[in-house]
Write an enzyme that holds these catalytic residues in place. Structure first.
Site, PDB file in Angstrom:
ATOM      1  N   ARG A 177      34.455  -9.275  43.676  1.00 46.16           N
ATOM      2  CA  ARG A 177      34.368  -9.583  42.230  1.00 46.16           C
ATOM      3  C   ARG A 177      34.741  -8.376  41.371  1.00 46.16           C
ATOM      4  NH1 ARG A 177      34.268 -13.105  44.844  1.00 46.16           N
ATOM      5  NH2 ARG A 177      32.765 -14.765  45.087  1.00 46.16           N
ATOM      6  N   SER A 228      27.768 -18.232  38.269  1.00 44.61           N
ATOM      7  CA  SER A 228      26.778 -17.327  38.868  1.00 44.61           C
ATOM      8  C   SER A 228      26.606 -16.095  37.989  1.00 44.61           C
ATOM      9  CB  SER A 228      27.240 -16.877  40.251  1.00 44.61           C
ATOM     10  OG  SER A 228      27.225 -17.980  41.114  1.00 44.61           O
ATOM     11  N   GLU A 305      27.307 -10.310  37.559  1.00 44.84           N
ATOM     12  CA  GLU A 305      28.711 -10.617  37.852  1.00 44.84           C
ATOM     13  C   GLU A 305      29.428 -10.943  36.538  1.00 44.84           C
ATOM     14  OE1 GLU A 305      29.321 -13.334  41.139  1.00 44.84           O
ATOM     15  OE2 GLU A 305      30.952 -14.318  40.059  1.00 44.84           O
TER      16      GLU A 305
HETATM   17  C1  FAD Z   1      30.666 -23.469  36.124  1.00 49.18           C
HETATM   18  C2  FAD Z   1      31.279 -22.160  36.553  1.00 49.18           C
HETATM   19  C3  FAD Z   1      31.474 -21.896  37.890  1.00 49.18           C
HETATM   20  C4  FAD Z   1      32.046 -20.684  38.305  1.00 49.18           C
HETATM   21  N1  FAD Z   1      32.235 -20.464  39.641  1.00 49.18           N
HETATM   22  C5  FAD Z   1      32.782 -19.296  40.039  1.00 49.18           C
HETATM   23  C6  FAD Z   1      32.998 -19.046  41.430  1.00 49.18           C
HETATM   24  O1  FAD Z   1      32.749 -19.873  42.288  1.00 49.18           O
HETATM   25  N2  FAD Z   1      33.539 -17.839  41.777  1.00 49.18           N
HETATM   26  C7  FAD Z   1      33.873 -16.888  40.848  1.00 49.18           C
HETATM   27  O2  FAD Z   1      34.363 -15.810  41.219  1.00 49.18           O
HETATM   28  N3  FAD Z   1      33.678 -17.107  39.523  1.00 49.18           N
HETATM   29  C8  FAD Z   1      33.149 -18.273  39.099  1.00 49.18           C
HETATM   30  N4  FAD Z   1      32.957 -18.505  37.769  1.00 49.18           N
HETATM   31  C9  FAD Z   1      33.319 -17.464  36.796  1.00 49.18           C
HETATM   32  C10 FAD Z   1      34.736 -17.633  36.224  1.00 49.18           C
HETATM   33  O3  FAD Z   1      35.144 -18.964  36.302  1.00 49.18           O
HETATM   34  C11 FAD Z   1      35.770 -16.793  36.960  1.00 49.18           C
HETATM   35  O4  FAD Z   1      35.370 -15.459  36.970  1.00 49.18           O
HETATM   36  C12 FAD Z   1      37.155 -16.944  36.304  1.00 49.18           C
HETATM   37  O5  FAD Z   1      38.108 -16.491  37.219  1.00 49.18           O
HETATM   38  C13 FAD Z   1      37.295 -16.184  34.989  1.00 49.18           C
HETATM   39  O6  FAD Z   1      38.551 -16.540  34.413  1.00 49.18           O
HETATM   40  P1  FAD Z   1      38.734 -16.558  32.815  1.00 49.18           P
HETATM   41  O7  FAD Z   1      40.151 -16.863  32.519  1.00 49.18           O
HETATM   42  O8  FAD Z   1      37.742 -17.468  32.196  1.00 49.18           O
HETATM   43  O9  FAD Z   1      38.417 -15.063  32.455  1.00 49.18           O
HETATM   44  P2  FAD Z   1      37.647 -14.487  31.170  1.00 49.18           P
HETATM   45  O10 FAD Z   1      36.208 -14.882  31.240  1.00 49.18           O
HETATM   46  O11 FAD Z   1      38.391 -14.841  29.933  1.00 49.18           O
HETATM   47  O12 FAD Z   1      37.786 -12.947  31.435  1.00 49.18           O
HETATM   48  C14 FAD Z   1      37.159 -12.339  32.543  1.00 49.18           C
HETATM   49  C15 FAD Z   1      37.733 -10.911  32.659  1.00 49.18           C
HETATM   50  O13 FAD Z   1      39.106 -10.994  32.979  1.00 49.18           O
HETATM   51  C16 FAD Z   1      39.901 -10.352  31.986  1.00 49.18           C
HETATM   52  N5  FAD Z   1      41.126 -11.125  31.838  1.00 49.18           N
HETATM   53  C17 FAD Z   1      41.275 -12.440  31.549  1.00 49.18           C
HETATM   54  N6  FAD Z   1      42.579 -12.781  31.560  1.00 49.18           N
HETATM   55  C18 FAD Z   1      43.271 -11.647  31.859  1.00 49.18           C
HETATM   56  C19 FAD Z   1      44.660 -11.338  32.003  1.00 49.18           C
HETATM   57  N7  FAD Z   1      45.632 -12.242  31.864  1.00 49.18           N
HETATM   58  N8  FAD Z   1      45.007 -10.058  32.298  1.00 49.18           N
HETATM   59  C20 FAD Z   1      44.059  -9.103  32.463  1.00 49.18           C
HETATM   60  N9  FAD Z   1      42.739  -9.331  32.333  1.00 49.18           N
HETATM   61  C21 FAD Z   1      42.357 -10.592  32.029  1.00 49.18           C
HETATM   62  C22 FAD Z   1      39.049 -10.347  30.723  1.00 49.18           C
HETATM   63  O14 FAD Z   1      39.401  -9.301  29.854  1.00 49.18           O
HETATM   64  C23 FAD Z   1      37.663 -10.147  31.341  1.00 49.18           C
HETATM   65  O15 FAD Z   1      37.433  -8.803  31.632  1.00 49.18           O
HETATM   66  C24 FAD Z   1      32.411 -19.720  37.333  1.00 49.18           C
HETATM   67  C25 FAD Z   1      32.234 -19.997  35.973  1.00 49.18           C
HETATM   68  C26 FAD Z   1      31.690 -21.215  35.575  1.00 49.18           C
HETATM   69  C27 FAD Z   1      31.539 -21.493  34.113  1.00 49.18           C
END
Ligand code: FAD
Length: 317
Positions: A177, A228, A305
């Site tokens: 992560r 999580s 996380e």
């Molecule tokens: C119901 C639910 C279930 C989930 N299950 C999991 C799971 O099983 N496993 C898991 O690992 N996570 C899980 N997550 C967390 C989340 O979905 C992941 O971490 C996801 O990959 C985040 O993507 P995002 O686009 O929403 O990122 P954001 O929340 O928008 O950003 C997260 C980080 O990434 C950076 N970021 C975003 N886009 C870019 C880009 N293009 N370039 C550089 N940096 C960037 C942001 O600045 C920030 O630091 C879950 C979340 C929810 C709501």
């Protein structure tokens, strides 16, 4: 230069609409967070490049927003420039066993495309909320696999807006992560994943089974959550699996706890939900309460996380 002058300078240098005081709530799945001092949306690579370069010139801190599904934003908001990434034209391009995808593509849509095309590798992420860019930045994973393991190359903008072609995934320093982007600003524009040939029917079945697990164990789509909350704990012995934080949290009665509207999800002790109007302060208090309980009971330190953004409140308890 004050923040309004900086906003004007950014608008002049990039031609983009720069807004002041935009609430970041609706840009996160937890629906928590105060305003961004400056806010912009980018749809193209040249826009992103111009914006990062101009922000760098002004020494403005930058927050990148993908799907906002892994973020807890301070009630006081963000004192720099928040950038919502909405790359258009981020189609999925197949080239044999490599697939190149724009960073704004939803991770779940990519997986759906791949399993139907009989490409094996990323099906672990079926139903994962958020974008491909966010999944790479945080090395998202589940069911024993993570994005970093499958990345082959990526197009990235560094903090100055320079375009980098990354051909060695080691550049990302992927860990559990975690990636280099957890520590420094860089923007993923697109990425290529290396996949294997697979059986479409089997892949669809695996993906459906993962989605089913998510539907039964995770909050529904209408519930405000970031998934999580804490990282799983390192294995006790080398080569073993990480130990689920949820198991320890369950044993300290987490599922019964809440602070204001920040509550632990009734079906999963490691998932926090915002019942209605939780503040970031509520969430941080719940975090501290659970960390203390787990530490007192097991001597283990739980690490969040979910990424906290902005200034922490002074009095957390
Ligand atoms: C119901 C639910 C279930 C989930 N299950 C999991 C799971 O099983 N496993 C898991 O690992 N996570 C899980 N997550 C967390 C989340 O979905 C992941 O971490 C996801 O990959 C985040 O993507 P995002 O686009 O929403 O990122 P954001 O929340 O928008 O950003 C997260 C980080 O990434 C950076 N970021 C975003 N886009 C870019 C880009 N293009 N370039 C550089 N940096 C960037 C942001 O600045 C920030 O630091 C879950 C979340 C929810 C709501």
């Amino acid at each position: 230069m004050d923040i309004f002058q900086m906003g004007n300078a950014l608008a002049q240098n990039t031609g983009l609409r720069i807004e002041h005081g935009v609430s970041l709530k609706k840009y996160t799945s937890l629906h928590i967070g105060g305003p961004a001092a400056l806010f912009a949306t980018v749809h193209t690579l040249p826009q992103a490049q111009a914006l990062l370069s101009a922000a760098h010139e002004l020494s403005l801190p930058v927050l990148l927003l993908g799907g906002g599904t892994n973020l807890l934003i301070s009630d006081e908001g963000y004192e720099g420039l928040a950038v919502s990434l909405r790359f258009a034209g981020c189609a999925i391009a197949d080239d044999g066993l490599s697939v190149t995808v724009g960073a704004s593509v939803p991770a779940a849509a990519l997986v759906d495309h791949l399993v139907h095309a009989g490409r094996q590798g990323l099906e672990f992420a079926a139903g994962l909320p958020g974008t491909v860019g966010g999944a790479i930045a945080g090395n998202a994973g589940c069911f024993g696999s993570s994005f970093g393991e499958h990345l082959q190359r990526a197009t990235v903008l560094d903090a100055q807006g320079n375009l980098l072609e990354i051909t060695d995934p080691a550049w990302f320093r992927f860990a559990y992560r975690h990636s280099r982007l957890s520590e420094e600003l860089a923007l993923i524009v697109d990425a290529t994943f290396q996949l294997q040939d697979g059986d479409t029917a089997e892949l669809c079945q695996t993906a459906q089974s993962h989605c089913h697990t998510r539907r039964t164990k995770h909050p529904g789509k209408h519930i405000r959550t970031a998934g999580s909350y804490f990282k799983n704990l390192p294995p006790k012995n080398p080569g073993e699996w990480r130990r689920p934080a949820g198991a320890l949290l369950d044993q300290v009665g987490a599922k019964q706890l809440h602070v204001g509207d920040a509550a632990v999800f009734e079906k999963h002790a490691n998932i926090f939900i915002n019942r209605q109007n939780a503040s970031a302060k509520d969430v941080l208090q719940l975090e501290a309460l659970l960390q203390a309980r787990v530490y007192d009971a097991f001597g283990e330190r739980l690490e969040p996380e979910v990424r906290f953004v902005g200034r922490r409140p002074h009095h957390r308890r």
